[in-house]
Design a protein around this motif. Sequence first.
Motif, PDB file in Angstrom:
ATOM      1  N   SER A 237     -14.012 -59.431  22.874  1.00  0.00           N
ATOM      2  CA  SER A 237     -15.214 -58.677  23.625  1.00  0.00           C
ATOM      3  C   SER A 237     -16.480 -59.149  22.695  1.00  0.00           C
TER       4      SER A 237
ATOM      5  N   VAL B 201      -4.855 -58.352  23.333  1.00  0.00           N
ATOM      6  CA  VAL B 201      -5.469 -58.231  24.635  1.00  0.00           C
ATOM      7  C   VAL B 201      -4.296 -58.588  25.727  1.00  0.00           C
TER       8      VAL B 201
ATOM      9  N   ARG C 175     -11.805 -58.766  31.703  1.00  0.00           N
ATOM     10  CA  ARG C 175     -11.975 -57.621  30.686  1.00  0.00           C
ATOM     11  C   ARG C 175     -13.509 -57.072  30.613  1.00  0.00           C
ATOM     12  N   ASP C 176     -14.381 -57.942  30.539  1.00  0.00           N
ATOM     13  CA  ASP C 176     -15.716 -57.609  30.107  1.00  0.00           C
ATOM     14  C   ASP C 176     -16.711 -58.686  30.502  1.00  0.00           C
TER      15      ASP C 176
ATOM     16  N   GLY D 124      -9.683 -63.682  24.218  1.00  0.00           N
ATOM     17  CA  GLY D 124      -9.873 -62.260  24.872  1.00  0.00           C
ATOM     18  C   GLY D 124     -10.802 -61.544  24.106  1.00  0.00           C
TER      19      GLY D 124
ATOM     20  N   ARG E  30     -10.403 -53.063  22.744  1.00  0.00           N
ATOM     21  CA  ARG E  30     -11.010 -53.995  22.609  1.00  0.00           C
ATOM     22  C   ARG E  30     -11.192 -54.784  21.216  1.00  0.00           C
TER      23      ARG E  30
END
Length: 224
Positions: free
Chosen positions: A102, A71, A205-206, A100, A80
């Motif tokens: 997802s 990540v 990131r998400d 990190g 991801r």
Amino acid sequence: MTIKVLLADDQALVRAGFTSLLARAEGIEVVGEAGTGDEAVRTARALRPDVVLMDIRMPVMDGLAATRTIVADPDLPDCRVIVLTTFETDEYVFAALRAGASGFLTKETEPDDLRQAVRSVAAGDALLSPSVTRRVIEQFAHRPEPAAAGRDGAARLAVLTAREREVTRLIATGLSNDEIAAQLFISPLTAKTHVTRAIAKLDVRDRAQLVILAYETGLVRPGG
């Protein structure tokens, strides 16, 4: 476009099973396998997969360290990681989010769910179900006040509109886009747009990282 997947698990039989399941999915290709965490990092850098299915318990380097390394790699901005775990016994859910990841899958995931999970994460969504969100909340409930709360948290959140802030708060309570839309009397597409903008403005990131930030800044508090 074909979604490239890297499988990282120390059990060859598990890797073979996931490869077989994903091979039947249109638009998904398993481009590599790894049996250790350090091998996963090296292979990800060499093959640049879209999604890594990462086991946690692996020799040499565990899945958490491998996830954190992948990540953080500036050469893998679009890669991801989905962590393979068992929610009932795995104490690493929160740590994986912080590293990190997802999202999460169990190794007993149904084939159709596995394929959809890979597609969702490759598209930029997160596999963060209400049950997983509740576990994150439980982790925060046993921690001291968030270090970033107060003025620091307010400053971090100042980039959000009132609606984006509300949507972020609802995400952190475990609601899906459809549930957020119903509660705020907006369309699911509008809800998703607010989520996307909040992710971009907060530079996370998400969706999974958005939940972490909501608690760290004090936007949402356990039991609140």
